[in-house]
Design a protein around this motif. Structure first.
Motif, PDB file in Angstrom:
ATOM      1  N   GLN A  23       0.824  -1.219   0.000  1.00 16.25           N
ATOM      2  CA  GLN A  23       0.000   0.000   0.000  1.00 16.25           C
ATOM      3  C   GLN A  23       0.857   1.267   0.000  1.00 16.25           C
ATOM      4  OE1 GLN A  23       0.355  -2.126   2.425  1.00 16.25           O
ATOM      5  NE2 GLN A  23       0.428  -1.124   4.425  1.00 16.25           N
ATOM      6  N   MET A  24       2.176   1.136   0.192  1.00 14.98           N
ATOM      7  CA  MET A  24       3.064   2.303   0.226  1.00 14.98           C
ATOM      8  C   MET A  24       3.802   2.509  -1.097  1.00 14.98           C
ATOM      9  SD  MET A  24       2.770   3.503   3.278  1.00 14.98           S
ATOM     10  CE  MET A  24       4.214   4.288   3.964  1.00 14.98           C
ATOM     11  N   ILE A  25       3.586   1.611  -2.068  1.00 18.97           N
ATOM     12  CA  ILE A  25       4.310   1.736  -3.348  1.00 18.97           C
ATOM     13  C   ILE A  25       3.874   3.015  -4.064  1.00 18.97           C
ATOM     14  CG2 ILE A  25       4.507   0.710  -5.672  1.00 18.97           C
ATOM     15  CD1 ILE A  25       4.815  -1.977  -4.268  1.00 18.97           C
ATOM     16  N   ASN A  26       4.871   3.771  -4.531  1.00 20.26           N
ATOM     17  CA  ASN A  26       4.583   5.042  -5.200  1.00 20.26           C
ATOM     18  C   ASN A  26       4.986   4.925  -6.673  1.00 20.26           C
ATOM     19  OD1 ASN A  26       4.559   7.594  -6.217  1.00 20.26           O
ATOM     20  ND2 ASN A  26       5.626   8.552  -4.479  1.00 20.26           N
ATOM     21  N   THR A  27       3.973   4.732  -7.529  1.00 19.62           N
ATOM     22  CA  THR A  27       4.294   4.453  -8.937  1.00 19.62           C
ATOM     23  C   THR A  27       4.788   5.696  -9.676  1.00 19.62           C
ATOM     24  OG1 THR A  27       1.976   4.763  -9.366  1.00 19.62           O
ATOM     25  CG2 THR A  27       2.736   2.481  -9.283  1.00 19.62           C
ATOM     26  N   SER A  28       4.604   6.879  -9.085  1.00 19.51           N
ATOM     27  CA  SER A  28       5.058   8.075  -9.813  1.00 19.51           C
ATOM     28  C   SER A  28       6.535   8.366  -9.530  1.00 19.51           C
ATOM     29  CB  SER A  28       4.197   9.278  -9.422  1.00 19.51           C
ATOM     30  OG  SER A  28       4.361   9.527  -8.044  1.00 19.51           O
ATOM     31  N   MET A  29       7.175   7.518  -8.755  1.00 25.38           N
ATOM     32  CA  MET A  29       8.580   7.737  -8.410  1.00 25.38           C
ATOM     33  C   MET A  29       9.390   6.562  -8.944  1.00 25.38           C
ATOM     34  SD  MET A  29       9.394   8.536  -4.443  1.00 25.38           S
ATOM     35  CE  MET A  29      11.081   8.931  -4.002  1.00 25.38           C
ATOM     36  N   PRO A  30      10.448   6.793  -9.699  1.00 27.79           N
ATOM     37  CA  PRO A  30      11.203   5.649 -10.249  1.00 27.79           C
ATOM     38  C   PRO A  30      11.695   4.697  -9.146  1.00 27.79           C
ATOM     39  CG  PRO A  30      11.955   7.703 -11.248  1.00 27.79           C
ATOM     40  CD  PRO A  30      10.988   8.069 -10.162  1.00 27.79           C
ATOM     41  N   THR A  31      11.963   5.231  -7.951  1.00 24.21           N
ATOM     42  CA  THR A  31      12.436   4.356  -6.859  1.00 24.21           C
ATOM     43  C   THR A  31      11.274   3.982  -5.933  1.00 24.21           C
ATOM     44  OG1 THR A  31      12.943   6.293  -5.525  1.00 24.21           O
ATOM     45  CG2 THR A  31      14.753   5.411  -6.833  1.00 24.21           C
ATOM     46  N   GLY A  32      10.036   4.160  -6.435  1.00 25.44           N
ATOM     47  CA  GLY A  32       8.858   4.065  -5.566  1.00 25.44           C
ATOM     48  C   GLY A  32       8.534   2.678  -5.033  1.00 25.44           C
ATOM     49  N   GLU A  33       9.212   1.626  -5.505  1.00 29.60           N
ATOM     50  CA  GLU A  33       8.899   0.291  -4.994  1.00 29.60           C
ATOM     51  C   GLU A  33       9.715  -0.063  -3.768  1.00 29.60           C
ATOM     52  OE1 GLU A  33       9.167  -2.798  -7.899  1.00 29.60           O
ATOM     53  OE2 GLU A  33       7.563  -1.939  -9.115  1.00 29.60           O
ATOM     54  N   ILE A  34      10.778   0.732  -3.530  1.00 31.50           N
ATOM     55  CA  ILE A  34      11.669   0.358  -2.433  1.00 31.50           C
ATOM     56  C   ILE A  34      11.838   1.509  -1.445  1.00 31.50           C
ATOM     57  CG2 ILE A  34      13.005  -1.340  -3.744  1.00 31.50           C
ATOM     58  CD1 ILE A  34      14.804   1.745  -3.329  1.00 31.50           C
ATOM     59  N   GLU A  35      12.476   1.205  -0.323  1.00 35.88           N
ATOM     60  CA  GLU A  35      12.843   2.254   0.636  1.00 35.88           C
ATOM     61  C   GLU A  35      14.108   1.789   1.352  1.00 35.88           C
ATOM     62  OE1 GLU A  35       9.324   2.475   2.983  1.00 35.88           O
ATOM     63  OE2 GLU A  35       9.749   0.634   4.083  1.00 35.88           O
ATOM     64  N   ILE A  36      14.758   2.708   2.065  1.00 33.95           N
ATOM     65  CA  ILE A  36      16.000   2.360   2.763  1.00 33.95           C
ATOM     66  C   ILE A  36      15.741   2.409   4.260  1.00 33.95           C
ATOM     67  CG2 ILE A  36      18.467   2.920   3.004  1.00 33.95           C
ATOM     68  CD1 ILE A  36      17.581   2.589   0.079  1.00 33.95           C
ATOM     69  N   LYS A  37      16.025   1.319   4.908  1.00 32.24           N
ATOM     70  CA  LYS A  37      15.943   1.344   6.378  1.00 32.24           C
ATOM     71  C   LYS A  37      17.299   1.847   6.873  1.00 32.24           C
ATOM     72  CE  LYS A  37      15.464  -1.796  10.319  1.00 32.24           C
ATOM     73  NZ  LYS A  37      14.722  -1.064  11.298  1.00 32.24           N
ATOM     74  N   ILE A  38      17.258   3.009   7.529  1.00 26.96           N
ATOM     75  CA  ILE A  38      18.514   3.663   7.933  1.00 26.96           C
ATOM     76  C   ILE A  38      19.085   2.999   9.182  1.00 26.96           C
ATOM     77  CG2 ILE A  38      19.576   5.845   8.664  1.00 26.96           C
ATOM     78  CD1 ILE A  38      17.459   7.336   7.125  1.00 26.96           C
ATOM     79  N   GLU A  39      20.385   2.685   9.121  1.00 25.05           N
ATOM     80  CA  GLU A  39      21.059   2.109  10.293  1.00 25.05           C
ATOM     81  C   GLU A  39      22.014   3.116  10.934  1.00 25.05           C
ATOM     82  OE1 GLU A  39      22.713  -1.209   8.300  1.00 25.05           O
ATOM     83  OE2 GLU A  39      20.784  -2.255   8.198  1.00 25.05           O
ATOM     84  N   GLU A  40      22.594   3.976  10.086  1.00 22.70           N
ATOM     85  CA  GLU A  40      23.491   5.018  10.610  1.00 22.70           C
ATOM     86  C   GLU A  40      23.262   6.284   9.800  1.00 22.70           C
ATOM     87  OE1 GLU A  40      27.786   4.215  11.238  1.00 22.70           O
ATOM     88  OE2 GLU A  40      27.207   2.183  10.631  1.00 22.70           O
ATOM     89  N   LEU A  41      23.468   7.399  10.454  1.00 15.62           N
ATOM     90  CA  LEU A  41      23.228   8.667   9.768  1.00 15.62           C
ATOM     91  C   LEU A  41      24.286   9.669  10.196  1.00 15.62           C
ATOM     92  CD1 LEU A  41      21.123  10.457   8.168  1.00 15.62           C
ATOM     93  CD2 LEU A  41      20.139  10.990  10.376  1.00 15.62           C
ATOM     94  N   GLU A  42      24.885  10.340   9.240  1.00 20.05           N
ATOM     95  CA  GLU A  42      25.870  11.370   9.602  1.00 20.05           C
ATOM     96  C   GLU A  42      25.507  12.682   8.902  1.00 20.05           C
ATOM     97  OE1 GLU A  42      30.601  12.434   9.365  1.00 20.05           O
ATOM     98  OE2 GLU A  42      29.981  10.380   9.006  1.00 20.05           O
ATOM     99  N   LEU A  43      25.490  13.740   9.695  1.00 11.46           N
ATOM    100  CA  LEU A  43      25.244  15.062   9.112  1.00 11.46           C
ATOM    101  C   LEU A  43      26.571  15.561   8.552  1.00 11.46           C
ATOM    102  CD1 LEU A  43      23.350  17.502   8.770  1.00 11.46           C
ATOM    103  CD2 LEU A  43      24.113  18.278  11.010  1.00 11.46           C
TER     104      LEU A  43
END
Ligand code: ASP
Length: 598
Positions: free
Chosen positions: A86-106
Motif C-alpha cells: 500500500q506504500m508503493i509510489n508508482t510516480s517515483m522511479p524508486t517508488g517500490e523500495i525504501e532504505i531502512k537507515i542504520e546510521e546517519l551522519e550530518l
C-alpha cells in the motif's frame, strides 16, 4: 561512521536491489515524522529515494534523524527493502523500495531556506539569482543542465566524427563587428588601449581556413553588449563552425545532420530532413518576417494588383508612394470587437496608420471595409484563394512598415491561439518544431540615421555572383550567400559563405564607408590573409543556449545557463558588475568622471 562515501546513487535503486546494504550521500529533500517513524526523502544528482528511521532504532539515531533540517547534506548507511504494497509510489522511479537507515551522519547543515527547492517554487527572480546554488538544486534546473551537458557531448562527438578540429581562439581580441556594442577590456601595459571580448570568433575562424585547417569548430563564448531579453544575454555560447571548399548546401546538410544527431541523443527523436527553405524576400512577403513561425496558418498576401483599382484612398496612397497593400489571411476564427480594437492599436504601435479588416462570405465581403471592396470581390477571391469564414486584415503603408505590422499581428494572433497549426505540424514530434532555412539575405541595409549603408549580417559575407559587377550601383538590391536557421519564430543559427578575395572584400568595406587606411587598420589581418591563397569557405554558428531553450521548452535562456545575468545585465549572485579599487583604475590609466565610484 566507518565509511561514509556512497556505494550507490539514490535515483538508481530498484526492486532488484532489495536486501543490498547501501551507503548514500545527498540532500534532505523532505523530512517528516509520522507516528514516530522519521521519513527522509534523500536526493542526489540521480534522483530521490525514500529512507526511514523506525521506532526500533537507537535513541541517538532517532534524535539525529529528528534534528535534520531540509536540504542539509548527509551520509546514511542502510539496507534496501521492498515497500509494503500500500506504500508503493508508482510516480517515483524508486517508488517500490525504501532504505531502512542504520546510521546517519550530518555532513553539512543547511540554514532555513529562502524558497522551496521544487519546480513550482514561485520565488522572485532576484532571490533565485542571489541563491542560484539553491535554485540550481531544483529538479528542473538539474535536468536542464544535464541536457546541456549531453547536447554538448553529442555535438562534439558528431563534429569529431565529421573530421572537424576543435580549436580555441582568444577571448582578448581586436573588436570584430557583428552589429552589437563591444565589451571592452583595458590594457595595463598599453594605457588607453583596449581589447574587445569577441562578439564571435569570426575573423579567427576565417584565418584558420587560410591556415589550411579546412574544418573547424568551437563551443565559443561570445559577448555582445546588448540589453538582455528572454533569449539574449551579455555572454552566450555558439557552436561556431567554419568549412573550406563548400557551398551553402553542404553547410545546410552538415547542420541538419548535427541537429538530427542531437535530437536523437537528447530526445530519442528523429528529425525529418531536409528542412524547408525560404528565400529572405519570400519570408518577408509571406510572413512579414525573416524569423517566421511557419507552424501556423495565417499567411500574408499581396493585394497590390487589385488594390490599385479600389476606391480606398489609403490603398491608393500607399501604392502611389511605392509602398504596399498586404493582408493577413486568417482561416475562420472569431475575433471580437475588442480584439479587433487591440489589434488595431498594435498596428499603430508598429508604425502603421491603421488596420482595415473584412470577413469573407459565400458571395462577397462583409464588415469593416468589406462593402468598399465589393467591386473587387472576384479578383480578391481568385487571387487570394479565400473561402467563406476567412478574415482579412489589411495594412497599407511603406513596405517595411507593412511587413513589421503584419508580423507583429501574426505573432500576437499565435499567442492568442487564433491561428491553427498547419496540418503537417498537427501531430507528434514535428508539432513542436517549425524549422526553416531563410536564405539569400540582403548584404547591405540603409541606416537612415547615419545616412549610410551597413552590413546586414557582417562584413565578410559573399554577394551572389550575379551582383559582383555592379555592387556599388544599387547596394540595397544585392543579395548574398547568407542564411539563418529559424525554429518556431526564433533565429537559431546564422552564417554565410565568405568573401575569399581581397579585392571584393575591399569593395564591400568601401560601400559601408570603410576605406583603404581604415580597412587596413581594422581588418588588416584578414585583408593580408586574403592575399595568400585563402580557400573558398563558409560557416555558421548555431546558438547553444537557444537550442537548449527549444529542446527543454523553456521561455528564457536563463533557465538553461548555470549562472546567467539578469535583465539589467547584472549577476546578483556575485554582485557583478562591481566597483573596483581606484588603485586598479590608476594602473590602467583610467579616471572616472562624475565621482560615480563607490
Ligand atoms: N559570426 C556569425 C555570428 O555570430 C556567424 C557566422 O557567420 O558564422 O552571427
Amino acid at each position: 561512521m566507518h565509511n561514509r562515501w556512497r556505494t550507490h546513487h539514490c535515483g538508481t535503486l530498484r526492486s532488484q536491489d532489495v536486501g543490498q546494504p547501501v551507503i548514500l550521500n545527498g540532500w534532505v529533500a523532505q523530512h517528516r515524522n509520522h507516528g514516530g517513524v522519521i521519513f527522509i526523502n534523500l536526493r542526489d544528482r540521480s534522483g530521490n529515494v525514500q529512507a526511514l528511521i523506525e521506532q526500533d532504532a537507537s535513541t541517538a539515531l532517532q534524535r539525529r534523524g529528528e534534528a535534520l533540517k531540509l536540504e542539509s547534506c548527509v551520509a546514511l548507511v542502510g539496507k534496501v527493502r521492498r515497500r509494503p504494497d500500500q506504500m508503493i509510489n508508482t510516480s517515483m522511479p524508486t517508488g517500490e523500495i525504501e532504505i531502512k537507515i542504520e546510521e546517519l551522519e550530518l555532513l553539512a547543515e543547511c540554514q532555513p531556506l529562502p524558497f522551496s527547492i521544487s519546480n513550482d517554487s514561485e520565488a522572485r527572480e532576484e532571490l533565485r539569482q542571489h541563491y542560484r546554488f539553491l535554485d540550481l538544486r531544483r529538479p528542473k534546473m538539474q535536468r536542464n543542465l544535464e541536457m546541456r551537458h549531453r547536447v554538448v557531448g553529442a555535438i562534439r562527438q558528431f563534429l569529431h566524427q565529421q573530421s572537424f578540429y576543435e580549436i580555441e581562439t582568444p577571448t582578448l581580441i581586436r573588436s570584430t563587428p557583428e552589429g552589437a556594442r563591444d565589451l571592452l577590456v583595458p590594457s595595463r601595459q598599453q594605457p588607453g588601449h583596449f581589447f574587445a571580448l569577441p562578439q564571435s570568433p569570426q575573423i579567427y575562424k576565417q584565418l584558420l581556413m587560410t591556415a589550411g585547417f579546412e574544418r573547424y569548430f568551437q563551443i565559443a563564448r561570445c559577448y555582445r553588449d546588448e540589453d538582455a531579453r528572454g533569449d539574449r544575454q551579455l555572454e552566450h555560447s555558439q557552436i561556431d563552425i567554419e568549412m573550406s571548399f563548400v557551398d551553402s548546401a553542404a553547410i545546410f546538410k552538415l547542420v541538419e545532420q548535427l541537429l538530427y544527431h542531437v535530437f536523437l541523443t537528447a530526445r530519442q527523436e528523429q528529425l525529418s530532413l531536409p528542412l524547408p527553405q525560404l528565400r529572405y524576400d519570400e519570408a518577408l512577403l509571406y510572413y512579414g518576417s525573416d524569423k517566421p513561425d511557419i507552424r501556423y496558418e495565417g499567411q500574408i498576401v499581396d493585394c497590390g494588383t487589385w488594390a490599385a483599382n479600389s476606391t480606398l484612398h489609403i490603398f491608393q496612397k500607399a501604392l502611389k508612394s511605392n509602398g504596399s497593400v498586404r493582408a493577413l489571411r486568417l482561416p475562420p476564427c472569431q475575433l471580437s470587437r475588442r480584439e479587433l480594437t487591440e489589434l488595431e492599436e498594435q498596428a499603430r504601435a508598429s508604425g502603421a496608420a491603421g488596420l482595415a479588416w473584412c470577413q469573407v462570405q459565400e458571395e462577397g465581403l462583409r464588415g469593416g471595409i468589406g462593402s468598399h471592396l465589393q467591386p473587387q470581390w472576384k479578383e480578391i477571391k481568385a487571387q487570394l484563394g479565400v473561402s467563406a469564414g476567412d478574415m482579412l486584415l489589411f495594412v497599407a503603408d511603406s513596405t517595411p512598415i507593412v511587413c513589421r505590422t503584419l508580423d507583429s499581428l501574426r505573432r500576437s494572433l499565435i499567442a492568442r491561439q487564433k491561428l491553427p497549426l498547419k496540418n503537417e505540424y498537427q501531430k507528434g514530434f514535428s508539432k513542436e518544431f517549425g524549422w526553416v532555412w531563410i536564405t539569400d539575405f540582403p548584404l547591405f541595409e540603409w541606416n537612415s540615421e547615419l545616412q549610410q549603408w551597413e552590413a546586414a549580417h557582417h562584413l565578410f559575407s559573399m554577394p551572389h555572383h550575379r551582383y559582383h559587377a555592379h555592387l556599388e550601383q544599387r547596394p540595397g538590391e544585392v543579395r548574398g550567400e547568407i542564411y539563418d536557421l529559424v525554429c518556431n519564430g526564433v533565429e537559431l543559427a546564422s552564417g554565410s559563405i565568405r568573401i575569399h578575395q581581397a579585392e571584393l572584400q575591399r569593395r564591400v568595406l568601401a560601400i559601408v564607408g570603410i576605406h583603404e587606411r581604415e580597412a587596413e587598420r581594422r581588418f588588416g589581418a584578414l585583408l593580408r590573409a586574403l592575399q595568400y591563397g585563402t580557400p573558398p569557405h563558409g560557416g555558421i554558428a548555431p546558438g547553444l543556449d537557444r537550442l537548449l531553450m527549444l529542446l527543454q521548452g523553456e521561455p528564457s535562456i536563463r533557465e538553461v545557463i548555470a549562472f546567467p545575468k539578469n535583465s539589467l545585465g547584472a549577476n546578483l549572485l556575485d554582485d557583478s558588475p562591481s566597483a573596483v579599487d581606484l588603485a586598479q583604475l590608476a594602473d590602467l590609466g583610467i579616471a572616472l568622471r562624475n565621482n560615480n565610484h563607490e
